[in-house]
Design a protein around this motif. Structure first.
Motif, short mmCIF file in Angstrom:
data_model
loop_
_atom_site.label_atom_id
_atom_site.label_comp_id
_atom_site.label_asym_id
_atom_site.label_seq_id
_atom_site.Cartn_x
_atom_site.Cartn_y
_atom_site.Cartn_z
N ASP A 18 0.84 -1.20 0.00
CA ASP A 18 0.00 0.00 0.00
C ASP A 18 0.88 1.26 0.00
OD1 ASP A 18 -1.76 2.07 0.44
OD2 ASP A 18 -2.91 1.01 1.99
N GLU A 19 1.00 1.86 -1.16
CA GLU A 19 1.89 3.02 -1.32
C GLU A 19 1.44 4.18 -0.44
OE1 GLU A 19 3.67 5.85 -4.90
OE2 GLU A 19 2.33 4.19 -5.40
N GLU A 20 0.14 4.43 -0.40
CA GLU A 20 -0.37 5.55 0.39
C GLU A 20 -0.06 5.34 1.88
OE1 GLU A 20 -4.69 7.49 1.47
OE2 GLU A 20 -4.46 6.47 -0.47
N PHE A 21 -0.26 4.11 2.36
CA PHE A 21 0.03 3.78 3.76
C PHE A 21 1.53 3.96 4.05
CE2 PHE A 21 1.12 0.51 6.99
CZ PHE A 21 0.44 1.06 8.06
N ARG A 22 2.36 3.48 3.09
CA ARG A 22 3.82 3.59 3.25
C ARG A 22 4.24 5.06 3.40
NH1 ARG A 22 5.26 0.31 -0.69
NH2 ARG A 22 5.31 1.89 -2.29
N TYR A 23 3.69 5.96 2.54
CA TYR A 23 4.03 7.37 2.62
C TYR A 23 3.52 8.00 3.92
CZ TYR A 23 5.77 7.50 -2.17
OH TYR A 23 6.50 7.30 -3.30
N ALA A 24 2.39 7.55 4.37
CA ALA A 24 1.84 8.08 5.63
C ALA A 24 2.76 7.72 6.80
CB ALA A 24 0.43 7.55 5.87
N VAL A 25 3.22 6.47 6.84
CA VAL A 25 4.12 6.03 7.91
C VAL A 25 5.45 6.79 7.80
CG1 VAL A 25 5.43 4.07 8.81
CG2 VAL A 25 3.02 3.76 8.18
N ALA A 26 5.97 6.91 6.55
CA ALA A 26 7.26 7.60 6.35
C ALA A 26 7.14 9.05 6.81
CB ALA A 26 7.66 7.53 4.88
N GLY A 27 5.98 9.67 6.50
CA GLY A 27 5.78 11.05 6.93
C GLY A 27 5.77 11.18 8.44
N MET A 28 5.16 10.23 9.11
CA MET A 28 5.11 10.28 10.56
C MET A 28 6.50 10.09 11.17
SD MET A 28 1.60 8.32 11.58
CE MET A 28 1.66 8.87 13.25
N LEU A 29 7.32 9.33 10.47
CA LEU A 29 8.67 9.08 10.98
C LEU A 29 9.66 10.18 10.59
CD1 LEU A 29 8.96 5.24 10.26
CD2 LEU A 29 8.59 6.35 12.47
N GLY A 30 9.24 11.14 9.73
CA GLY A 30 10.11 12.24 9.32
C GLY A 30 10.95 11.92 8.09
N TYR A 31 10.67 10.81 7.44
CA TYR A 31 11.44 10.44 6.25
C TYR A 31 11.20 11.38 5.08
CZ TYR A 31 13.01 6.04 8.29
OH TYR A 31 13.60 5.11 9.08
#
Length: 198
Positions: A18-31
């Motif tokens: 899930d690309e959208e989920f992956r970006y959401a998690v990355a955003g939360m982690l500051g990536y």
């Protein structure tokens, strides 16, 4: 909150699929900020590489212009006598005698009663080197023209008539024009030059 092993597997599968989920998690982690900075750095490196390539091209052109300018300055120096004939001759005599140890060079003065060299009776001067029985007539010129080649050729004929020995003819020049080279090939006059016609 601790995830179970099954929840961890579902979480990791969701990250992969899930690309959208992956970006959401990355955003939360500051990536996202890190990725933006990396992208910005890559763009700056690309611009720097392009500027470096442009500077390298300019440097090559500058080097070529410097070589061309040096040639022009040498031509000007020779044409306007900045490098005098006498100092050039003395320098070359030193190289032949002292540095190379090839032969002694002496200045020969003789009378041309028949006008072979200049078309009328005159005194003729030429540098002569004798090495292993070979007589070499040497003219040292800061600038070598067709007239210099023709003159040495006639001096060579006169020398052969007076001395009974056919000499080798050599002109050493700081600057040699192309017309002089062509005539020298026909007249069997050897030319050693430093700078060619531009």
């Amino acid at each position: 909150m601790v995830l179970s092993a099954d929840e961890k597997r579902k979480f990791l599968r969701s990250l992969e699929e899930d690309e959208e989920f992956r970006y959401a998690v990355a955003g939360m982690l500051g990536y996202k900020e890190i990725l933006n900075r990396i992208t910005s750095i890559e763009e700056r490196i690309t611009r720097l590489e392009e500027r470096f390539a442009e500077l390298e091209e300019r440097f090559v052109r500058l080097e070529e212009e410097m070589v061309s300018t040096r040639r022009v300055m040498t031509v000007i120096a020779h044409r306007f006598g900045v490098i005098s004939e006498t100092s050039f001759r003395e320098g070359m005599k030193y190289v032949v005698e002292e540095v190379l140890g090839a032969a002694k060079v002496s200045r020969l003065l003789f009378r041309d009663e028949d006008g072979i060299v200049y078309g009328y009776p005159s005194d003729v001067e030429v540098d002569v080197a004798v090495r292993d029985g070979e007589h070499i007539l040497i003219e040292v010129k800061s600038r070598v023209s067709k007239g210099d080649v023709a003159e040495l050729s006639r001096i060579g004929r006169l020398y052969e008539m007076k001395e009974g020995i056919k000499p080798r003819l050599l002109i050493i020049g700081g600057f040699v024009d192309e017309g002089a080279r062509r005539l020298a090939a026909e007249a069997k006059v050897e030319i050693r030059g430093v700078v060619e016609e531009i």
